[in-house]
Design an enzyme around this catalytic site. Structure first.
Site, PDB file in Angstrom:
ATOM      1  CE  LYS A   1       1.732 -17.738  -3.220  1.00  0.00           C
ATOM      2  NZ  LYS A   1       0.727 -18.848  -3.495  1.00  0.00           N
TER       3      LYS A   1
ATOM      4  CE1 TYR B   1      -3.458  -2.685   0.542  1.00  0.00           C
ATOM      5  CE2 TYR B   1      -4.569  -0.500   1.380  1.00  0.00           C
ATOM      6  CZ  TYR B   1      -4.724  -1.978   0.861  1.00  0.00           C
ATOM      7  OH  TYR B   1      -5.868  -2.638   0.870  1.00  0.00           O
TER       8      TYR B   1
ATOM      9  CG  ASP C   1      -8.205  -4.888   1.589  1.00  0.00           C
ATOM     10  OD1 ASP C   1      -8.976  -4.294   2.195  1.00  0.00           O
ATOM     11  OD2 ASP C   1      -7.942  -4.946   0.417  1.00  0.00           O
TER      12      ASP C   1
ATOM     13  CG  ASP D   1     -13.884  -7.088   2.019  1.00  0.00           C
ATOM     14  OD1 ASP D   1     -13.474  -6.432   3.178  1.00  0.00           O
ATOM     15  OD2 ASP D   1     -14.395  -6.465   1.133  1.00  0.00           O
TER      16      ASP D   1
ATOM     17  CG  ASP E   1      -2.138 -20.309  -1.945  1.00  0.00           C
ATOM     18  OD1 ASP E   1      -1.634 -20.275  -0.790  1.00  0.00           O
ATOM     19  OD2 ASP E   1      -1.731 -21.118  -2.771  1.00  0.00           O
TER      20      ASP E   1
HETATM   21  C1  IPM Z   1     -10.418  -1.425   3.987  1.00  0.00           C
HETATM   22  C2  IPM Z   1     -10.573  -0.735   2.626  1.00  0.00           C
HETATM   23  C3  IPM Z   1      -9.574   0.161   2.555  1.00  0.00           C
HETATM   24  C4  IPM Z   1      -8.135  -0.826   2.337  1.00  0.00           C
HETATM   25  C5  IPM Z   1      -9.656   1.138   1.174  1.00  0.00           C
HETATM   26  C6  IPM Z   1     -11.037   1.913   1.281  1.00  0.00           C
HETATM   27  C7  IPM Z   1      -8.374   2.080   0.924  1.00  0.00           C
HETATM   28  O1  IPM Z   1     -11.022  -1.435   1.632  1.00  0.00           O
HETATM   29  O2  IPM Z   1     -10.383  -0.594   5.150  1.00  0.00           O
HETATM   30  O3  IPM Z   1     -10.372  -2.486   3.984  1.00  0.00           O
HETATM   31  O4  IPM Z   1      -7.776  -1.254   1.378  1.00  0.00           O
HETATM   32  O5  IPM Z   1      -7.677  -0.619   3.428  1.00  0.00           O
HETATM   33 MN    MN Z   2     -10.721  -3.524   2.595  1.00  0.00          MN
END
Ligand code: IPM
Ligand code: MN
Length: 358
Positions: free
Chosen positions: A191, A140, A247, A251, A223
Site C-alpha cells: 500500500k 502482527y 492473511d 482467505d 486493494d
Molecule cells: C492464519 C490465521 C492466523 C493469522 C490467526 C489464527 C492468528 O488467521 O493463519 O491465517 O492471522 O495468521
Molecule cells: Mn488467516
C-alpha cells in the site's frame, strides 16, 4: 528417521490432525520410513490444562522436531481472554520462535471442484498460484502496541506496521526463488500510495529483483490486488506480501478454490518448518466429524516436500487426494449433487487407502 511434533490444537484442528497423522503413518508403512510423532497441547486446549496457550516444553518439542504439524487454535470459549493469553498467541509465538518467516499458501483449483467456486468455472479453471506471506513481522508483532487510557478520557488502541530491510530481503528472495520453479512472475503487494513501510517494501523488492533478472516483477496495491483476484485470478503466479495483507488475501484466494477446507500451508524458516491447514478451528462444526481434512492432508504433502525432500511422496499424497475427489467423494463443504458425502475420518481413510507404493 523423521521427528514430527504434532499439535492438534482446538475445534476441528483435532479432527483434521487425526487424518494428517493417519496419512503420515500410512506413508511410513508403505514406503518403509520411520516418522516419530510426539503430540502436545496448544491454544485453548493448553489454556484449559496449563493456564497458558503454549508452555515452554511444547516450544522445545517444536524446536527439536524436524517438522511441526499444527491443526488450528481458538474458539468462543476463550474469546474473552486478554490478547496476550489468547489461543492465537500460541500460534504467533510458535511462528516467531521458530522464525518461520515464509508462509507458502498454494492456491490450486482441482478440476473436480472448479464448479464449486463462487466464480464462474472458466475464470478459475486450472488456477494455480502461490501466496508467499511474510509471517513473523509487520503489524502482527510491531511495537508499540496496546490499549492505553488517554488523559482526555477514552482509550487509544495502537499497533505498528514495521518492516526492516533484511526482513523484506529474505521474504522477497524466497518469492523469486519459488517463481523460478514456476512461471517466473512475482507480484509484490503493498500500500505504497499511503504507507511508508510499503514504500520501503517496494524499494527493497526492486533491489532483490536485480539478482533475478529472469523473473518478471510487478507491484500492485492491496486493494487493487483484492479486486484482480476476483476479476482475473489466472494472471498471478507468485504473490509476495506482508503478514496482514497475506492473511486477508489468502482467505479471499481460498474461496476461489471452492472451499477454504482445501487450502494447505507451509511456513519455512532457515532451520524450522511448520505445516498447517489454512482454515481455522471452525468451532461451529467441531466434533461432528464433518470437517474437510484435505487441507491438513495436503499440508502433509508439503511437509514431505519441503522438510524431508521426499518429493515423490508429496506427489503420491496429492494424487491420492485427486483420485478420491475424482471418484466422487466429498465432505460437506465441497459436496455437490450426485456425489458421495463422507465425514472427516472416512475421507482420511479413503485418501490413505489410495496411497500405494510407486
Ligand atoms: C492464519 C490465521 C492466523 C493469522 C490467526 C489464527 C492468528 O488467521 O493463519 O491465517 O492471522 O495468521
Ligand atoms: Mn488467516
Amino acid at each position: 528417521m523423521y521427528k514430527i511434533a504434532v499439535l492438534p490444537g482446538d475445534g476441528i484442528g483435532r479432527e483434521v490432525t487425526e487424518q494428517a497423522v493417519k496419512m503420515i503413518r500410512r506413508l511410513g508403512e508403505v514406503f518403509h520410513l520411520v516418522f516419530e510423532m510426539d503430540e502436545a497441547l496448544v491454544g485453548g486446549a493448553s489454556i484449559d490444562r496449563f493456564g497458558a496457550p503454549i508452555v515452554p516444553e511444547t516450544l522445545t518439542l517444536a524446536q527439536n522436531a524436524d517438522a511441526v504439524f499444527l491443526g488450528a487454535v481458538g474458539g468462543p470459549k476463550w474469546d474473552s481472554v486478554e490478547i496476550s493469553k489468547r489461543p492465537e498467541k500460541a500460534l504467533l509465538g510458535l511462528r516467531q520462535s521458530l522464525d518461520v518467516f515464509a508462509n507458502l499458501r498454494p492456491i490450486r483449483v482441482f478440476p473436480e471442484l472448479a464448479s464449486q467456486s463462487p466464480l464462474k468455472a472458466e475464470v478459475v479453471k486450472d488456477l494455480d498460484f502461490l501466496i508467499v506471506r511474510e509471517l513473523v513481522g509487520g503489524i502482527y508483532f510491531g511495537t508499540p502496541r496496546g490499549v492505553k487510557s488517554l488523559p482526555s478520557g477514552g482509550e487509544a488502541g495502537v499497533n505498528t506496521e514495521i518492516y526492516t530491510t533484511p526482513e523484506i530481503e529474505r521474504i522477497a528472495k524466497k518469492a523469486f526463488e519459488f517463481a523460478r520453479r514456476r512461471r517466473r512472475k512475482v507480484t509484490s503487494v503493498d500500500k505504497a500510495n499511503v504507507l511508508e513501510s510499503s514504500q520501503l517494501w517496494r524499494k527493497v523488492v526492486n533491489q532483490v529483483r536485480q539478482s533475478f533478472p529472469d523473473v518478471a516483477l510487478d507491484h500492485r496495491y492491496v486493494d487493487d490486488c483484492a479486486m484482480q483476484l476476483i476479476r482475473n485470478p489466472r494472471q498471478f503466479d507468485v504473490i509476495v506480501t506482508t503478514n496482514l495483507f497475506g492473511d486477508i488475501l489468502s482467505d479471499e484466494s481460498a474461496m476461489l478454490t471452492g472451499s477454504i477446507g482445501m487450502l494447505p500451508s507451509a511456513s519455512l524458516g532457515h532451520s524450522h518448518a511448520l505445516y498447517e491447514p489454512v482454515h481455522g478451528s471452525a468451532p461451529d462444526i467441531a466434533g461432528k466429524d464433518i470437517a474437510n481434512p484435505l487441507a491438513a492432508i495436503l499440508s502433509v504433502a508439503m511437509m514431505m516436500q519441503y522438510s524431508f525432500n521426499l518429493i515423490e511422496l508429496a506427489r503420491v499424497v496429492e494424487q491420492a487426494v485427486e483420485k478420491t475427489l475424482a471418484e466422487g467423494y466429498r465432505t460437506l463443504d465441497i459436496d455437490q449433487e450426485g456425489m458421495q458425502r463422507v465425514g472427516c475420518s472416512k475421507m482420511g481413510d479413503l485418501v490413505a487407502q489410495r496411497i500405494k507404493n510407486l
